[in-house]
Design an enzyme around this catalytic site. Structure first.
Site, PDB file in Angstrom:
ATOM      1  N   ASP A  33       0.650  -1.364   0.024  1.00  0.00           N
ATOM      2  CA  ASP A  33      -0.056  -0.032  -0.290  1.00  0.00           C
ATOM      3  C   ASP A  33       0.988   1.323  -0.176  1.00  0.00           C
ATOM      4  O   ASP A  33       2.077   1.027  -0.407  1.00  0.00           O
ATOM      5  CB  ASP A  33      -1.300   0.278   1.238  1.00  0.00           C
ATOM      6  CG  ASP A  33      -2.632   0.657   0.632  1.00  0.00           C
ATOM      7  OD1 ASP A  33      -2.102   2.234   0.445  1.00  0.00           O
ATOM      8  OD2 ASP A  33      -3.445  -0.126   0.904  1.00  0.00           O
TER       9      ASP A  33
ATOM     10  N   HIS B 254       2.101   1.264  -3.213  1.00  0.00           N
ATOM     11  CA  HIS B 254       0.924   2.743  -4.211  1.00  0.00           C
ATOM     12  C   HIS B 254       1.780   3.994  -3.925  1.00  0.00           C
ATOM     13  O   HIS B 254       1.027   4.926  -3.980  1.00  0.00           O
ATOM     14  CB  HIS B 254      -0.906   3.432  -3.030  1.00  0.00           C
ATOM     15  CG  HIS B 254      -1.463   1.375  -3.393  1.00  0.00           C
ATOM     16  ND1 HIS B 254      -2.219   1.099  -2.413  1.00  0.00           N
ATOM     17  CD2 HIS B 254      -0.623   0.227  -4.249  1.00  0.00           C
ATOM     18  CE1 HIS B 254      -2.717  -0.146  -2.822  1.00  0.00           C
ATOM     19  NE2 HIS B 254      -2.143  -0.925  -3.652  1.00  0.00           N
TER      20      HIS B 254
END
Ligand SMILES: *[C@@H]1O[C@H](CO)[C@@H](O)[C@H](O)[C@H]1NC(C)=O
Ligand SMILES: *[C@@H]1O[C@H](CO)[C@@H](O)[C@H](O)[C@H]1NC(C)=O
Ligand SMILES: *[C@@H]1O[C@H](CO)[C@@H](O)[C@H](O)[C@H]1NC(C)=O
Ligand SMILES: *[C@@H]1O[C@H](CO)[C@@H](O)[C@H](O)[C@H]1NC(C)=O
Ligand SMILES: *[C@@H]1O[C@H](CO)[C@@H](O)[C@H](O)[C@H]1NC(C)=O
Ligand SMILES: *[C@@H]1O[C@H](CO)[C@@H](O)[C@H](O)[C@H]1NC(C)=O
Ligand SMILES: *[C@@H]1O[C@H](CO)[C@@H](O)[C@H](O)[C@H]1NC(C)=O
Ligand SMILES: *[C@@H]1O[C@H](CO)[C@@H](O)[C@H](O)[C@H]1NC(C)=O
Ligand SMILES: *[C@@H]1O[C@H](CO)[C@@H](O)[C@H](O)[C@H]1NC(C)=O
Ligand SMILES: *[C@@H]1O[C@H](CO)[C@@H](O)[C@H](O)[C@H]1NC(C)=O
Length: 438
Positions: free
Chosen positions: A244, A267
């Site tokens: 993430d 991310h």
């Protein structure tokens, strides 16, 4: 050196031998930039406390840890010796720490009792964050080369069966000041690796993050760092293998410096998400991000803001309708390698319907944003696009600049989806081609 020799020397206060059991404080070398505030440099501590362990892999060692922290607080050096493993089965409040060095050379493993942790972990309110422990206080140095292991596998599997499982954050920080966290190995966090709230003047250096699931259930929401209600935080010289955000600036993050990171599988480095909660005013400003090598990621640099209408990202992640401002954010010197969008700005986070997003434009202002010196190649995901710049309206979102963007898609294109942008300030080929957001 053998632990027994080391402990005997410490007990006998045998100068040189005893000292060699202790880690030296690591040298902190910021590059390319210096943080705004000087790196804390407290005087030597004058006492050593060695943390005992049951060492049987089942008995909770947290009473030993708390007693060493209390004994050595206000001027001591706490040693978790090399080759020792500590099992933690109790949520501990460490916000009382002052003037202390925590020298973790061994391994700290959090128990796999998911029922206990869900009932007893610390609640941080924001986004239902919970933590195994709560680190806070003033003048804390944490280092030693040891490992914090979150025993994440059981959490990845439990979460896959029930998305409302409250997975603890590995390193929970609340109210930490004038402190340095360096030379640590973090593994298998159930959720975020760090969540830091209410903190100021903290440096993270040389942190090694990794932890992949061994089952078919992936390790989700494993952000490297989230900052919240914090200022003057530096994160640098670290390697992050996660799934993430590599680093994420949550509401009220100001004067943050992030530099010289290797991020893989993430991310990206994200502002947000912001505007999630109606009635709240989220501020992210004076952020500088430099020298980032970004691999196998959904994004390089990103700003994500919820629209002004309730939207759902997933069952356990909903929001929209909040206000605030993002101002003075610089992203520079990014190497992009197999990243879906090198740059992504969206005020439509959680809302795939662009028409609807524009009907309810976010009131959260975005201004004075700079992206410069990006190079490399994106993934095929959004080809021919390499970036997306989407403001839900031009009245509160603008002053966005992108220069020296030497990034191409696998087939050589240099296009970006632009919505409500001044295309002349963006070194990309703006198009109306919309291929989605992350
Ligand atoms: C949890 O850890 C204990 C050791 O502390 C082990 O005996 C047990 O098998 C583990 N349970 C699961 C479900 O992994
Ligand atoms: C931060 O400080 C605020 C105000 O003192 C407090 O309400 C909150 O519980 C603290 N912690 C977090 C995680 O927000
Ligand atoms: C952020 O700061 C603003 C302005 O001081 C304040 O109104 C808001 O409540 C703060 N938000 C949080 C989450 O602390
Ligand atoms: C940039 O980051 C890399 C690690 O990814 C590091 O090796 C290099 O020294 C950094 N460059 C500068 C100028 O700090
Ligand atoms: C990067 O992540 C991928 C999985 O997404 C993994 O296979 C690879 O080993 C990682 N690279 C490094 C250097 O750890
Ligand atoms: C923008 O933020 C940087 C820190 O990232 C700071 O040095 C600079 O003074 C800020 N600029 C303005 C105009 O506030
Ligand atoms: C990116 O992911 C691929 C496939 O998982 C892996 O082979 C490669 O090593 C990763 N890149 C880096 C820099 O780790
Ligand atoms: C937080 O928990 C509540 C109650 O379980 C749930 O309704 C909500 O979706 C959760 N929010 C997030 C962001 O996980
Ligand atoms: C998107 O939103 C618009 C405006 O509310 C609506 O008319 C349209 O049906 C929506 N499209 C989809 C695919 O839901
Ligand atoms: C690049 O790929 C996209 C789709 O993947 C295609 O639409 C586009 O025409 C290609 N461009 C070039 C220059 O090959």
């Amino acid at each position: 050196m053998k632990l027994s020799v080391c402990l005997a020397a410490l007990a006998a206060a045998a100068g040189a031998t005893a000292k060699s059991c202790l880690s030296r404080r690591p040298a902190i070398n910021p590059s390319p930039y210096e943080p705004r505030l000087p790196i804390p440099s407290p005087p030597k501590r004058h006492k050593v406390c060695v943390v005992e362990t049951h060492g049987d892999g089942v008995t909770d060692d947290s009473p030993y840890i708390l007693s060493a922290f209390h004994e050595c607080n206000n001027g001591g050096h706490v040693l978790f010796p090399r080759d020792s493993t500590y099992l933690i089965g109790t949520a501990m409040d460490w916000t009382f720490l002052r003037h202390i060095d925590l020298d973790i050379q061994g391994r700290i493993l959090f128990s796999n009792d998911t029922d206990y942790w869900q009932a007893n972990s610390f609640r941080f309110v924001f986004q239902n964050v919970t933590t195994f422990f709560k680190l806070g206080g003033d003048d804390v140095w944490l280092y030693g080369g040891g490992t914090l292991d979150g025993n994440g596998q059981i959490w990845y599997d439990t979460y896959a069966a029930n998305i409302y499982t409250l997975r603890p954050v590995l390193v929970g920080i609340d109210g930490l000041k004038n402190s340095v966290i360096s030379d640590l190995v973090l593994r298998y966090s159930p959720q975020y690796y760090h969540f830091m709230a209410n903190s100021s003047n903290v440096v993270f250096n040389n942190i090694d993050i990794s932890g992949f699931s061994k089952s078919k259930n992936t390790a989700k929401n494993t952000d490297g760092w989230d900052t919240y209600r914090s200022s003057d935080v530096t994160i640098m010289n670290s390697v992050i293998n996660n799934g993430d955000d590599c680093v994420s600036f949550k509401p009220n993050s100001t004067n943050i410096l992030v530099q010289s990171l290797f991020c893989n599988g993430s991310h990206g480095i994200s502002v947000g998400s912001l505007g999630q909660y109606p009635g709240e005013f989220d501020i992210v400003e004076d952020i500088f991000v430099s020298n980032i090598s970004m691999h196998n990621a959904s994004d390089g640099a990103r700003i994500k803001v919820w629209p002004n209408a309730p939207s759902a990202m997933s069952g356990d992640l909903q929001g929209g309708g909040g206000s605030g401002r993002v101002r003075n954010v610089t992203y520079e010197d990014f190497t992009i390698d197999n990243v879906d969008y090198a740059i992504e700005i969206t005020q439509c986070y959680g809302q795939k319907n662009i028409t609807l997003c524009q009907q309810y434009p976010s009131p959260l202002t975005i201004e004075d944003i700079v992206f410069r010196r990006f190079s490399g190649k994106t993934s095929k995901q959004y080809q021919p696009l390499i970036a997306a710049f989407a403001c839900s309206s031009s009245s509160v979102c603008g002053d966005i600049h992108a220069t020296d963007i030497n990034v191409v898609s696998p087939n050589g294109t240099h296009q970006a989806y632009c919505l409500n942008q001044d295309a002349s300030a963006l070194d990309v080929e703006c198009t109306d081609l919309y291929k989605g957001f992350n």
